[in-house]
Write a protein that holds these residues in place. Sequence first.
Motif: not given
Length: 178
Positions: A39-40, A43, A130
Motif C-alpha cells: 500500500t505504501t 501511495t 494510510e
Amino acid sequence: MLFSLFTLFLLIGAVSFGGGYAMIPVIGAEVTKKAWLTTTEYTDIVALAGMTPGSIASNSATAVGYKVAGIPGAIVSSIAITLPSIIFVLIIALFFYKINQNKLLQSAFYGLRPIVTSLIIYAAIHFAIENGVISLHVSWHMVSLFLLFLASLVGLSYFKIHPTLVILFAGIIGIIIF
C-alpha cells in the motif's frame, strides 16, 4: 507477467467510470491483492502520478507496470488502460447523435455520478489514513490540517476563489504553520 498486467489494466480501463481519480482505489486494491506492490509503494506511485502531466490513472498504470515488469510492463500497462477509452470514444463518436438523446443511457450515466464521487472520496480517505494524516489521535497537526481543508473548501465554494490561489495560499500557510 506482461499478460497479467495487460488483462488487469484493460479490465480496469473498461469498467472504471469517472476518470483517473475514480480508478485509483480500483488499481490500488488489485495491485495490493496480487502482492505486486505494498500500500505504501502504491501511495507513493499515486503521489508521483499526480505530479506528472497527464491522466493520474494512466500515469499510475505506467508506474505500476514499470515497477512490476520494467519498461515492457510500463508500455503494456499504458496501452491496456487507455485502449478501452479509445475504443469507447470512437464508438460513441460514430453514434453520438443517436445515443445522445437516449433516455436510458442518460439515466445510467446520471446514476453513475454518486458512485464516482464515492470512489474519489474513498481514495482520499484511504490515502489519508494510510499516510497518517487521519488518525484517532487528535493533535494540533490534525486540527490545523482540517482547518486548512475547511478554509480551502469555503474559499472555493462560497467565495469562488480561483483554485490556483487556494493552492498558493495553502502552500504559504503550510510553510508558516508546519
